[in-house]
Scaffold this active site. Structure first.
Site, PDB file in Angstrom:
ATOM      1  N   LYS A 125     -15.024   7.457  -5.025  1.00 22.30           N
ATOM      2  CA  LYS A 125     -16.348   7.776  -4.470  1.00 22.30           C
ATOM      3  C   LYS A 125     -16.854   9.101  -5.050  1.00 22.30           C
ATOM      4  O   LYS A 125     -18.023   9.231  -5.412  1.00 22.30           O
ATOM      5  CB  LYS A 125     -16.268   7.904  -2.942  1.00 22.30           C
TER       6      LYS A 125
ATOM      7  N   THR B  66      -9.076   5.922  -2.668  1.00 19.01           N
ATOM      8  CA  THR B  66     -10.409   5.398  -2.954  1.00 19.01           C
ATOM      9  C   THR B  66     -11.425   6.527  -2.831  1.00 19.01           C
ATOM     10  O   THR B  66     -12.491   6.461  -3.444  1.00 19.01           O
ATOM     11  CB  THR B  66     -10.800   4.255  -1.988  1.00 19.01           C
TER      12      THR B  66
ATOM     13  N   HIS C 236       0.800  -1.234   0.000  1.00 21.56           N
ATOM     14  CA  HIS C 236       0.000   0.000   0.000  1.00 21.56           C
ATOM     15  C   HIS C 236       0.825   1.273   0.000  1.00 21.56           C
ATOM     16  O   HIS C 236       0.263   2.358   0.019  1.00 21.56           O
ATOM     17  CB  HIS C 236      -0.915   0.043   1.224  1.00 21.56           C
TER      18      HIS C 236
ATOM     19  N   LYS D 130      -0.436  14.527   1.001  1.00 14.19           N
ATOM     20  CA  LYS D 130      -1.775  14.779   0.453  1.00 14.19           C
ATOM     21  C   LYS D 130      -2.001  16.283   0.204  1.00 14.19           C
ATOM     22  O   LYS D 130      -2.936  16.675  -0.466  1.00 14.19           O
ATOM     23  CB  LYS D 130      -2.842  14.224   1.388  1.00 14.19           C
TER      24      LYS D 130
ATOM     25  N   LYS E 193      -9.759  13.609   3.815  1.00 17.85           N
ATOM     26  CA  LYS E 193      -8.858  12.465   3.884  1.00 17.85           C
ATOM     27  C   LYS E 193      -7.929  12.697   5.067  1.00 17.85           C
ATOM     28  O   LYS E 193      -7.951  13.786   5.660  1.00 17.85           O
ATOM     29  CB  LYS E 193      -8.040  12.322   2.593  1.00 17.85           C
ATOM     30  N   ARG E 194      -7.129  11.694   5.456  1.00 14.61           N
ATOM     31  CA  ARG E 194      -6.166  11.923   6.519  1.00 14.61           C
ATOM     32  C   ARG E 194      -5.306  13.151   6.195  1.00 14.61           C
ATOM     33  O   ARG E 194      -5.020  13.429   5.014  1.00 14.61           O
ATOM     34  CB  ARG E 194      -5.261  10.689   6.694  1.00 14.61           C
TER      35      ARG E 194
HETATM   36  C1  LIG Z   1     -12.650   6.605   1.498  1.00 16.13           C
HETATM   37  C2  LIG Z   1     -12.190   7.006   2.841  1.00 16.13           C
HETATM   38  C3  LIG Z   1     -10.834   7.249   3.068  1.00 16.13           C
HETATM   39  C4  LIG Z   1      -9.796   7.193   1.981  1.00 16.13           C
HETATM   40  O1  LIG Z   1      -9.734   8.458   1.361  1.00 16.13           O
HETATM   41  P1  LIG Z   1      -8.529   8.871   0.396  1.00 16.13           P
HETATM   42  O2  LIG Z   1      -8.976  10.170  -0.163  1.00 16.13           O
HETATM   43  O3  LIG Z   1      -8.442   7.805  -0.641  1.00 16.13           O
HETATM   44  O4  LIG Z   1      -7.309   8.983   1.233  1.00 16.13           O
HETATM   45  C5  LIG Z   1     -10.443   7.629   4.338  1.00 16.13           C
HETATM   46  N1  LIG Z   1     -11.325   7.752   5.341  1.00 16.13           N
HETATM   47  C6  LIG Z   1     -12.646   7.535   5.146  1.00 16.13           C
HETATM   48  C7  LIG Z   1     -13.572   7.707   6.287  1.00 16.13           C
HETATM   49  C8  LIG Z   1     -13.114   7.146   3.905  1.00 16.13           C
HETATM   50  O5  LIG Z   1     -14.427   6.926   3.729  1.00 16.13           O
END
Ligand SMILES: *Cc1c(COP(=O)(O)O)cnc(C)c1O
Length: 828
Positions: free
Chosen positions: A661, A657, A370, A555, A549-550
């Site tokens: 979405k 991911t 990952h 990022k 996101k984190r």
């Molecule tokens: C989808 C999701 C992530 C991953 O987000 P990225 O933008 O791909 O880092 C992290 N936390 C939650 C709660 C999510 O639903």
């Protein structure tokens, strides 16, 4: 989530997937009342919302169990290969709506609750998130569990039942404050405690030789006890098990000591053992080097392998068949100790020759990488491994030596500088190693695993991540789902590439209007929510620009923030220049020990406070930083987004991911060529994606340019101005030097090339302003994103793993009669 009748056709009684299994709202109401009374021991008059929620959950769980047993039985009788997904994290979120929707019982539940004078939405909102994960990796595991069930692949997920999941984030004067999370406070509604499924696991001690045989004499032991949650497929066709392990003491509590009055001491072994499953490590990128973390990893991995072997041995007597019956996927290196542990179980405990044990273990195991960031690839000090798992340390040396024999020049080893490199170990013990996006997989081959790839050119494969459409489209975005189903029928829900069939309708008057209306209403809902929850008024027709996101330097939330500041200044200087109104929305948690990320959190909040108080720019710019990002918040925000911020430094985001979405829900991406952004852009078309920034190769070259950051700042007055404002304390007048760490890092070091990519990012944002002003064209682009993103379903990803890695086949449950009327058996 306002209208209950969209997305599926209203009919009463509601037929769930199994024909003949008719569940009326009256049945459901009766079973809710029965559970409330006889399981929870509450009278309806006395019941609180969580009592009703748990009663409804139990009523639904009851209806999952028959499907679950039938699936288990089918798997057992067919002799089919089972898939085992080992993951330190499962970021599940809420399960009630998911289960209800997959069972087709939403209308029945809605009516049953209305009969009882309750509101389904209130009850759904009462469920705490199961936050047993940090971010993308854990959420992937949760999407995979749902897809494994939906495609009918017999599978178990294995992980840890953390008492405390990911911390809750609050802001106190703009700073992140972490509070413990307590998802188990109320009675957990979905799990079954399995007192009979428990394994003793050992640590420490030493290894002796006995007639050429190694014998491990451990000095510590704990028990891993199973808790099972059934995971139901779309339309209830199949159900798998998520089995989470909880740590217990081997010997309960010490009655003798207790009787002597040493109450605390008597409870000590219990407390110590339980520590192992107490908390999720709140850091997904840097390892803490903590002994407890290694214990957690061994704990859940070893318990899972024992369970897998127990099941295998109950059905087969030839260990050589194991690779035909069990595919074991390691989600990242956290369960990489599975390699040596499996060799130990086969060789030490079952007498298989060492070489054959290694080959057999490898034929079962595969590993998902990952991250390419060296600091995030796990390494354990050899002395720690030796102290905690002395026999495993010996076997790691044997595995490494066996691998070395096959490579004349011996460049690669899992042991280096007194450390065990878990990535190398996982690679050596896996028959397939996969990356999670096309770009990531190629970079794996050319960077971290270049040597290993040369030695094993067939081992690395790609499986681009995906997300489950049931949660991320059907449930999260009711308005869009209703439009899709009205237009092309319901088949898209488990065959997401059917979304392509939408495109011919884009010419019709009506479709794009309805698409735009769905987005508009989602945005209106979010605006109302921001007003009540955050006391923030926003223009619901503004461009909703979302980065959730984190919080991490790679990022680049700080690049987004610098652009926000620069934009604000420009609007303030010239308020009548026809600006496209924007709402900048941020959400995300910083690892508690990650100082720089926490400063970014603080800075976003302080910038938001200043900008939101500016009456001149107010019609055009607002900034919202929503606390406590989690799955439920993501479900609320994503359907209302116009713009998806995927702006990581190229080469750093393995896949992402969140990006998928958003695209499915009709947000356009502003993004770099990183992770799965590359594939999203290929599919939606370059004209429907806002690309900017350096490529992964350019990033590497740029780092070599001396003074690259200073150069970039010098060349861009907007960037220089924004940095100067931060550096001079414009957003922190009480402590003007507060962000010198941040500005200093960006001006002199800037490893993640925020400054070097800033100008391109700014320009992309201004192209976006212009594009958004033409709402018809924008909505068409958004709808194209929806129509062309169906490939990013986790069903597709799981089928890819089944075909290319696991060699596993899907099964189907027998007909409804068999399911409902056959005897119940203990679960496998
Ligand atoms: C989808 C999701 C992530 C991953 O987000 P990225 O933008 O791909 O880092 C992290 N936390 C939650 C709660 C999510 O639903």
């Amino acid at each position: 989530m306002t209208s209950m009748t969209v997305g599926r056709v209203a009919n009463a009684p509601v037929a769930s997937a199994l024909e003949g299994d008719l569940v009326t709202s009256a049945d459901l109401r009766d079973s809710i009342l029965r559970h409330l009374t006889y399981d929870l021991g509450k009278e309806p008059e006395m019941a609180e919302i969580h009592d009703w929620r748990i009663a409804l959950s139990l009523a639904l769980r009851e209806r999952i169990v028959d499907h679950w047993f039938a699936s288990m039985r089918t798997a057992r009788h067919s002799g089919a290969k089972r898939v085992y997904y080992l993951s330190m994290e499962f970021l599940i979120g809420r399960l009630l709506e998911d289960s209800m929707v997959n069972l087709g019982l939403e209308e029945a539940a809605d009516r049953a609750l209305t009969d009882l004078g309750l509101n389904l939405q209130d009850i759904l909102a009462d469920e705490p998130d199961a936050a047993l994960g940090n971010g993308g990796l854990g959420r992937l595991a949760a999407c995979f569990m749902e897809s494994l069930a939906t495609v009918g692949c017999p599978a178990f997920g294995y992980g840890i039942r953390y008492e405390h999941g990911l911390f809750k984030q609050r802001f106190v004067q703009g700073r992140q404050v972490e509070e413990p999370e307590d998802w188990l406070q109320q009675r957990p509604a979905w799990e079954f405690e399995r007192s009979d499924i428990a394994f003793k696991l050992c640590f420490g001690g030493e290894v002796s030789e006995d007639g050429g045989k190694a014998v491990w004499h451990p000095e510590e032991a704990v028990v891993a006890k199973a808790y099972d949650t059934p995971i139901i497929s779309w339309q209830g066709r199949w159900a798998n098990t998520l089995r989470l392990w909880s740590a217990r003491p081997l010997h309960g509590f010490d009655l003798e000591r207790f009787n002597r009055g040493e109450f605390a001491a008597a409870a000590e072994p219990e407390a110590l053992a339980r520590t192992i499953s107490r908390v999720l490590y709140p850091d997904d990128t840097t390892e803490q080097g903590k002994e407890l973390r290694l214990k957690q990893e061994f704990f859940f991995t070893a318990a899972s392998l024992r369970d897998i072997l127990r099941r295998f041995e109950a059905e087969h007597d030839n260990l050589r068949l194991l690779p035909q019956k069990a595919a074991i996927q390691l989600n990242d290196t956290h369960p990489a100790i599975a390699g040596p542990e499996m060799v130990r179980l086969l060789h030490d405990e079952r007498g298989m020759e060492l070489d054959e044990a290694i080959v057999t273990a490898r034929a079962c195991l595969s590993y998902t990488n990952h991250t390419l960031m060296p600091e995030a690839l796990e390494r354990w000090p050899e002395h720690l491994m030796h102290r905690l798992l002395p026999r495993h340390m010996q076997l790691i040396e044997r595995i490494d030596a066996a691998h070395a024999v096959k490579q004349p020049t011996r460049q690669v080893s899992a042991l280096e500088h007194g450390e065990v490199k878990m990535g190398e170990l996982a690679f050596m013990m896996a028959h397939k190693v996969n990356g999670v996006s096309a770009l990531h997989t190629e970079l794996m081959k050319s960077t971290v695993f270049a040597e290993l790839h040369r030695l094993h050119p067939d081992r690395i494969v790609n499986q681009t991540n995906g997300v489950t459409p049931r949660r991320w489209v059907l449930s999260a975005n009711r308005r869009l789902s209703a439009l899709i189903t009205d237009t092309i029928g319901e088949g898209w829900v488990d065959d997401l590439e059917q979304l392509e069939q939408l495109e011919p309708y884009f010419g019709d008057a009506g479709f794009l209007d309805r698409y735009a209306a769905a987005k508009r209403e989602n945005k209106a809902d979010l605006s109302n929510w921001l007003a009540t929850e955050m006391d923030l008024k926003v223009d619901p027709t503004a461009l909703f620009d979302v980065q959730i996101k984190r919080i991490h330097e790679y990022k680049r939330q700080h690049m987004n923030l610098l652009e926000t500041i620069a934009l604000w200044k420009e609007i303030a200087a010239n308020p009548d220049a026809g600006w496209t109104p924007r709402v900048k929305i941020f959400a995300g948690k910083a690892a508690p020990g990650y100082v720089f990320a926490k400063e970014i959190v603080h800075l976003i909040n302080e910038v938001a406070a200043v900008i939101n108080a500016d009456p001149v720019t107010a019609p055009y710019l607002k900034v919202a930083f929503l606390p406590n990002y989690n799955v439920t918040l993501a479900e609320r925000l994503i359907p209302a987004a116009d713009l998806s911020e995927q702006i990581s430094t190229a080469g750093k985001e393995a896949s992402g991911t969140g990006n998928m979405k958003f695209a499915l829900n009709g947000a356009l991406t502003v993004g770099t060529l990183d992770g799965a952004n590359v594939e999203i852009r290929e599919r939606v078309g370059e004209e429907n994606f806002f690309l900017f920034g350096m490529t992964a190769d350019e990033v590497i070259a740029r780092r070599e340019v001396p003074g690259h950051a200073a150069q970039a700042i010098e060349a861009d007055a907007r960037l220089a101005g924004a940095l100067a404002d931060i550096g001079e304390g414009r957003f922190s007048p009480d402590d003007p030097g507060r962000y010198h760490g941040v500005t200093g890092n960006l001006s002199h070091h800037d490893y993640f090339l925020v400054c070097s990519d800033f100008t391109a990012y700014w320009e992309a944002q201004r192209r976006i302003d212009a594009a958004f002003a033409d709402q018809n064209a924008w909505m068409r682009m958004a709808a194209i994103n929806t129509a062309r993103s169906g490939w990013f379903s986790s069903d597709r990803a799981i089928r890819g793993y089944m075909a290319d890695i696991w060699n596993a086949e899907a099964l189907e449950v027998p007909g409804p009669g068999d399911v409902l009327h056959s005897g119940r058996q203990a679960l496998g």
